[in-house]
Design an enzyme around this catalytic site. Structure first.
Site, PDB file in Angstrom:
ATOM      1  N   SER A 181     -10.173  -0.298   7.374  1.00 59.29           N
ATOM      2  CA  SER A 181      -9.446  -0.075   5.653  1.00 59.29           C
ATOM      3  C   SER A 181      -8.932  -1.360   5.145  1.00 59.29           C
ATOM      4  CB  SER A 181      -8.412   1.082   5.847  1.00 59.29           C
ATOM      5  OG  SER A 181      -9.420   2.111   5.494  1.00 59.29           O
ATOM      6  N   LYS A 211       0.813  -1.216  -0.053  1.00 52.51           N
ATOM      7  CA  LYS A 211       0.042   0.147  -0.029  1.00 52.51           C
ATOM      8  C   LYS A 211       1.007   0.980  -0.007  1.00 52.51           C
ATOM      9  CE  LYS A 211      -4.014   1.977   2.495  1.00 52.51           C
ATOM     10  NZ  LYS A 211      -4.795   1.963   3.671  1.00 52.51           N
ATOM     11  N   SER A 239      -9.872   2.171   2.904  1.00 49.92           N
ATOM     12  CA  SER A 239      -8.853   2.831   2.028  1.00 49.92           C
ATOM     13  C   SER A 239      -7.843   2.109   1.473  1.00 49.92           C
ATOM     14  CB  SER A 239      -8.026   3.864   2.933  1.00 49.92           C
ATOM     15  OG  SER A 239      -7.164   3.281   3.701  1.00 49.92           O
TER      16      SER A 239
END
Ligand code: GLN
Length: 483
Positions: free
Chosen positions: A175, A76, A151
């Site tokens: 997330s 990420k 997210s």
């Protein structure tokens, strides 16, 4: 090769069926062919990945390979990666090349995992749909008109579309779990303090926790073995031994006590999702588990509590982005104040600004007691509910999200409805508990996630409970059409 799990790839590499270079090339080709449509990667690091793959193969030839050596991953874009752009999904950091590796990145690198690239994400991890990214929305591989969740939506889409067998994620209010649910993969948010936050760009420091996003629980156990552990560079990391998470995966579930919180099955839950979760619970009964109703009476306070605590902490954490030290700087500032104002005004997107404003307000002298202090008290009540529930049960189960993936743009103008996507996940962050989402079925062709919340540091049990379910079902083996 791409349909294999990480555990299968580990065995294939050990047996010499293919090399790390073969694997890495294969995934890079898939990223090139399919990644653009999904917009799930911000940066692709092909040269670095191939160099690391060659090193991994040499290491194997020397007889020094571990179980993860040679298996490619995606990070990420919230994790600092030495020499590689680390944007956090924001214009503010579009020009930022991290000068060091996050601890998680370093450990996985040392384990020999080549990095294919950096996954798209909501700006500064604020969002539930990946639409707040400066780099544009990510699409859900199950239906490209829908969102992948957020997210960590880029990470979830990467794994669901088989562009990598594993991606890292972070979970402040859901997330990892919510995008895992919406994309039909396995996501684990560990206990707060289990995985180092060093080098993970901070959103809300008392809630943020990194974890794995994989296809199966077995894969998650393998990578958590490396990700977890004390880090002297993170003052909130907990000094506690890391067990081998793969050890207890096959333990029978006979006698397992599952708590079902009444509050997680009420109004607002999609009826199709409720059915899928009920069927999953029935499956657990067949595996020998006992189901007990529990109460989490303060659960309804979690979203309002979170939306005071998280913005408060983010308003403080994001004050470092001022156009002076790193990141975006406006053109030709008139004076220092103009530099601050325009750099922040131009560098941050609307959702981040909304959070900074709410947080600054909640922390201001006249309102601190009314909001932040009150929210901290509510946080205690929420944690206490769990403490009591875990006196009666071993794990708590329910839906991960109230609905399946929604259409792109559907909730963009309605922040409150977007915030409610995390109604079942946020409480675990407020309490610091570990939580997982595993694929449990489909509604209208879109995946549904079953959430499993555990007691502090009980990741091994969560993984065992998830693994046994995956051994007796095939929801996690479904592949989105075209991928
Ligand atoms: N969707 C929640 C938010 O927008 C949670 C995000 C997260 O866990 N990083 O804050």
């Amino acid at each position: 090769m791409h349909t294999k799990t990480l555990a299968e790839l580990s065995r294939g590499l050990a047996a010499g069926e293919y090399t790390s270079v073969d694997l890495t090339r294969h995934f890079l080709q898939r990223i090139e062919a399919l990644g653009g449509e999904l917009n799930c990667l911000i940066t692709v690091t092909a040269d670095q990945a191939l160099a690391q793959a060659r090193e991994a193969d040499e290491r194997r030839a020397r007889g020094e390979a571990g179980p993860l050596t040679g298996i490619p991953l995606v990070h990420k874009d919230i994790f600092c990666t030495d020499g590689v752009k680390t944007s956090c999904g924001s214009k503010m950091l579009d020009n930022f090349i991290a000068p060091y590796d996050a601890t998680v990145v370093r450990k996985l690198k040392e384990a020999g995992m080549p990095m294919l690239g950096k996954a798209n994400m909501d700006e500064f991890a604020m969002g539930s749909s990946n639409e707040t990214s400066f780099y544009g929305a990510v699409k859900n591989p199950w239906n490209t008109d829908t969102v992948p969740g957020g997210s960590s939506g880029g990470s979830a889409a990467v794994v669901a579309a088989h562009l990598a067998p594993f991606a890292t994620g972070t979970d402040t209010g859901g997330s990892i779990r919510q995008p895992a649910a919406l994309c039909g993969i396995t996501g684990l948010k560990p206990t707060y303090g289990r995985v180092s936050r060093y080098g993970m760009i901070a959103f809300a420091s008392s809630l943020d926790q990194g974890g794995p996003m994989t296809r199966t629980a077995e894969d998650a156990a393998m990578v958590l073995n490396v990700m977890a552990g004390f880090d002297e560079r993170d003052s909130t990391s907990v000094e506690r031994e890391v067990p081998d998470y793969t050890d207890g995966l096959d333990k029978p579930l006979r006698g397992l006590r599952i708590g079902l919180p009444r509050e997680y099955f009420g109004e607002g839950l999609n009826a199709g999702v409720a059915k899928v979760i009920e069927a999953a619970i029935d499956q657990y009964k067949q595996l020998g588990a006992e189901v007990i109703e529990v109460g989490l009476p303060n659960a309804e306070l979690s979203v309002p509590t979170y939306y005071v605590v998280a913005p408060a902490e983010c308003s403080s954490n994001l004050s470092r982005f001022d156009g002076v030290r790193f990141g975006y700087r406006c053109e030709e500032p008139k004076d220092l104040e103009d530099l601050y104002k325009r750099s922040r005004g131009e560098g941050f997107g609307p959702e981040v600004k909304r959070r900074i404003m709410i947080g600054t307000y909640a922390l201001s002298a006249g309102y601190y007691d009314a909001y932040y202090l009150k929210a901290q008290k509510m946080r205690h009540l929420i944690s206490d509910d769990f403490r009591q529930a875990f006196e009666q049960v071993d794990v708590i189960m329910g839906p991960t999200a109230p609905d399946v993936a929604f259409k792109l743009g559907e909730k963009s103008d309605d922040p409150v409805s977007m915030y409610l996507s995390d109604i079942y996940t946020i409480a675990a962050n407020l309490a610091g508990l570990p939580g997982m989402s595993i694929p449990a079925g489909f509604v209208d062709g879109l995946p549904v996630g079953l959430q499993i919340i555990g007691n502090y540091f009980d990741e091994a049990r969560l993984l065992n409970v998830a693994h046994k379910y995956q051994q007796s079902t095939n929801w996690h083996e479904q592949i989105p059409k075209g991928f």
